[in-house]
Design an enzyme around this catalytic site. Structure first.
Site, short mmCIF file in Angstrom:
data_model
loop_
_atom_site.label_atom_id
_atom_site.label_comp_id
_atom_site.label_asym_id
_atom_site.label_seq_id
_atom_site.Cartn_x
_atom_site.Cartn_y
_atom_site.Cartn_z
N ARG A 143 0.82 -1.22 0.07
CA ARG A 143 0.13 0.02 0.13
C ARG A 143 0.87 1.41 -0.17
O ARG A 143 0.57 2.45 0.70
CB ARG A 143 -0.87 -0.09 1.12
CG ARG A 143 -2.01 -0.87 1.18
CD ARG A 143 -2.78 -1.07 0.09
NE ARG A 143 -2.29 -2.05 -1.01
CZ ARG A 143 -2.77 -3.35 -0.60
NH1 ARG A 143 -3.51 -3.70 0.44
NH2 ARG A 143 -2.25 -4.23 -1.63
N SER A 183 -10.43 0.01 2.99
CA SER A 183 -9.82 -0.30 4.24
C SER A 183 -9.20 0.98 4.83
O SER A 183 -8.57 1.52 4.18
CB SER A 183 -8.71 -1.50 4.05
OG SER A 183 -9.17 -2.47 3.49
N GLU A 186 -5.05 4.21 5.81
CA GLU A 186 -4.36 4.03 4.31
C GLU A 186 -4.78 5.23 3.34
O GLU A 186 -3.98 5.29 2.46
CB GLU A 186 -5.20 2.42 3.83
CG GLU A 186 -4.61 2.07 2.50
CD GLU A 186 -5.66 1.01 2.07
OE1 GLU A 186 -5.56 -0.22 2.57
OE2 GLU A 186 -6.49 1.33 1.22
C1 FAD Z 1 -15.37 0.18 -1.43
C2 FAD Z 1 -13.81 0.40 -1.73
C3 FAD Z 1 -12.95 -0.93 -1.93
C4 FAD Z 1 -11.41 -0.48 -2.06
N1 FAD Z 1 -10.83 -1.85 -2.17
C5 FAD Z 1 -9.40 -1.57 -2.24
C6 FAD Z 1 -8.69 -2.79 -2.45
O1 FAD Z 1 -9.10 -3.89 -2.38
N2 FAD Z 1 -7.35 -2.84 -2.54
C7 FAD Z 1 -6.69 -1.32 -2.53
O2 FAD Z 1 -5.47 -1.45 -2.68
N3 FAD Z 1 -7.49 -0.39 -2.45
C8 FAD Z 1 -8.64 -0.46 -2.32
N4 FAD Z 1 -9.60 0.73 -2.16
C9 FAD Z 1 -8.98 2.01 -2.31
C10 FAD Z 1 -8.88 2.81 -3.50
O3 FAD Z 1 -10.03 2.32 -4.17
C11 FAD Z 1 -7.81 2.62 -4.56
O4 FAD Z 1 -6.49 3.22 -3.43
C12 FAD Z 1 -7.59 3.21 -5.62
O5 FAD Z 1 -6.43 3.01 -6.62
C13 FAD Z 1 -8.02 4.88 -5.62
O6 FAD Z 1 -8.09 5.21 -7.04
P1 FAD Z 1 -8.82 6.42 -7.18
O7 FAD Z 1 -8.50 7.05 -8.57
O8 FAD Z 1 -10.23 6.78 -6.42
O9 FAD Z 1 -7.82 7.46 -6.44
P2 FAD Z 1 -8.05 9.02 -5.61
O10 FAD Z 1 -9.06 8.61 -4.25
O11 FAD Z 1 -8.85 9.99 -6.54
O12 FAD Z 1 -6.67 9.58 -5.22
C14 FAD Z 1 -5.90 8.83 -4.10
C15 FAD Z 1 -4.61 9.69 -4.08
O13 FAD Z 1 -3.93 9.28 -5.44
C16 FAD Z 1 -3.57 10.35 -6.06
N5 FAD Z 1 -3.73 10.27 -7.44
C17 FAD Z 1 -4.82 9.94 -7.95
N6 FAD Z 1 -4.89 9.66 -9.28
C18 FAD Z 1 -3.60 10.10 -9.61
C19 FAD Z 1 -2.67 10.34 -10.68
N7 FAD Z 1 -3.16 9.98 -11.84
N8 FAD Z 1 -1.39 10.75 -10.61
C20 FAD Z 1 -0.89 10.98 -9.39
N9 FAD Z 1 -1.75 10.95 -8.08
C21 FAD Z 1 -2.94 10.54 -8.34
C22 FAD Z 1 -4.51 11.57 -5.35
O14 FAD Z 1 -4.12 12.69 -5.22
C23 FAD Z 1 -4.65 10.93 -3.81
O15 FAD Z 1 -3.32 11.47 -3.32
C24 FAD Z 1 -10.80 0.55 -2.06
C25 FAD Z 1 -11.75 1.70 -1.70
C26 FAD Z 1 -13.08 1.81 -1.67
C27 FAD Z 1 -13.92 2.83 -1.52
#
Ligand code: FAD
Length: 346
Positions: free
Chosen positions: A159, A227, A334
């Site tokens: 992570r 998480s 996380e």
């Molecule tokens: C119901 C649920 C289940 C989940 N299950 C998992 C799981 O099983 N495993 C897991 O690892 N995670 C899980 N997550 C967490 C999440 O889905 C992941 O971390 C996902 O990759 C976040 O993507 P996002 O586009 O929504 O990022 P955001 O929430 O939009 O951003 C997260 C971070 O990444 C940065 N960011 C986003 N896009 C970019 C980019 N293109 N370049 C640079 N920085 C960027 C943002 O600035 C921020 O700091 C879960 C979340 C939820 C709500």
């Protein structure tokens, strides 16, 4: 393109958070890089936002521009899969399976964008994006370069990557090395069994849904950031102490690889297990609370419909303090938090 009237309550899956000064939606890599470059040149604070599924943002007006990553597209180039950062991650998984390519089927149903997957090295069911990630195309905010860099330059770990919390670069595209195959990777939740790619996806989605880990607007257990705490790594001696204190057999504990034998032996524990044993059952603190632990999974903090960021922070602190008091283990959030001090115990 500027977006009117957006708030982090509408941009994130936890559905809390205030209003950015401005919101800009970028539909090409060039627009994304140019937008960030301009804001940096003007010394204006910004937050890159993908699907908002790993973000906890403070309430009220925020002195920052939300830069929405919305460049989409998936292609196969010389046997490698490329996805633009704004592509929905789960669409990448579906594309791979439809093309008979294995390696990411266990990552089915993870919300958010393809570009965010390297940021915290997303993982589930024994698989991580680092297993298949070859390169990322970055806009480097320090040098202004638009460059492909190898995955090895990101320090990918559990992570974690050196992009998380640093905002040093924006991911414009990712590149994956997948394997032409009919069979999935060995699936941890099926005891290592290998099944067809489509069956693997189906079974992962079923397992995730049962834990509220697939987004569903109608199900408040999924109004979360996934998480909320990472699994803590503690000295083996402390793990022994906790196991004896709780008095249950089969406490989940896993030796952590690494070290040269001279360092203290360390083990990874289950944050969910510790939270429950510290007196926080599923659904805690009860029906009336605006922010509760998911009724399906103690590791998810959820918004029951009208929670504020402060409600989420208060619950997170309560859980952190409870686990620390009971077991002497500090849990680390996380998700990425913005304008909030979640990581420290008061
Ligand atoms: C119901 C649920 C289940 C989940 N299950 C998992 C799981 O099983 N495993 C897991 O690892 N995670 C899980 N997550 C967490 C999440 O889905 C992941 O971390 C996902 O990759 C976040 O993507 P996002 O586009 O929504 O990022 P955001 O929430 O939009 O951003 C997260 C971070 O990444 C940065 N960011 C986003 N896009 C970019 C980019 N293109 N370049 C640079 N920085 C960027 C943002 O600035 C921020 O700091 C879960 C979340 C939820 C709500």
């Amino acid at each position: 393109m500027k977006v009117q009237d957006s708030s982090f309550a509408s941009l994130t899956t936890l559905r809390v958070g205030g209003t950015p000064r401005e919101t800009v939606s970028c539909t090409t890599a060039a627009e994304l890089a140019a937008t960030v470059a301009q804001l940096d040149a003007d010394r204006q604070p910004l937050l890159v936002v993908g699907g908002g599924s790993n973000l906890v943002v403070a309430d009220g007006p925020l002195d920052l521009t939300a830069v929405l990553v919305r460049n989409e597209g998936i292609s196969l180039v010389d046997g490698l899969l490329r996805a633009s950062a704004g592509t929905t991650w789960d669409d990448v998984v579906v594309f791979a399976i439809e093309h008979g390519l294995g390696g990411i089927e266990a990552l089915s149903g993870i919300p958010g964008s393809a570009g965010a997957t390297p940021v915290q090295n997303v993982g589930a069911y024994g698989s991580e994006i680092s297993d298949v990630l070859t390169r990322v195309r970055l806009y480097n905010r320090e040098t202004g370069a638009d460059e492909w860099v190898p995955a090895s330059a990101l320090d990918l770990a559990y992570r974690y990557s050196n992009l998380k919390f640093t905002s040093r670069a924006v991911v414009l595209e990712i590149e994956l090395q997948l394997t032409p195959t009919e069979l999935s990777i060995p699936l941890r939740h099926l005891g290592g069994e290998q099944v067809s790619l489509a069956e693997a996806r189906k079974s992962v989605l079923e397992t995730r849904r049962a834990k509220g880990m697939v987004l569903d607007e109608a199900d408040h257990d999924t109004w979360s950031a996934g998480s909320f705490f990472t699994n803590p790594v503690v000295p083996t001696a402390l793990a022994d102490e906790i196991e004896a204190k709780v008095g249950e057999e089969n406490m989940p504990r896993f030796a952590v690889a690494g070290g040269d034998g001279t360092k203290e032996a360390m083990e990874k524990l289950s944050a969910a297990w510790l939270i429950e044993r510290a007196g926080f059952p599923k659904g805690f603190p009860g029906e009336e609370a605006p922010a509760r632990l998911s009724t399906k999974h103690t590791l998810a903090l959820t918004n029951r419909g009208h929670a504020t960021a402060d409600d989420i922070v208060a619950l997170a602190r309560r859980v952190q303090e409870g686990v620390d008091k009971q077991f002497g283990v500090e849990l680390h959030p996380e998700p990425v938090w913005v304008a909030l001090g979640l990581n420290n115990l008061p």
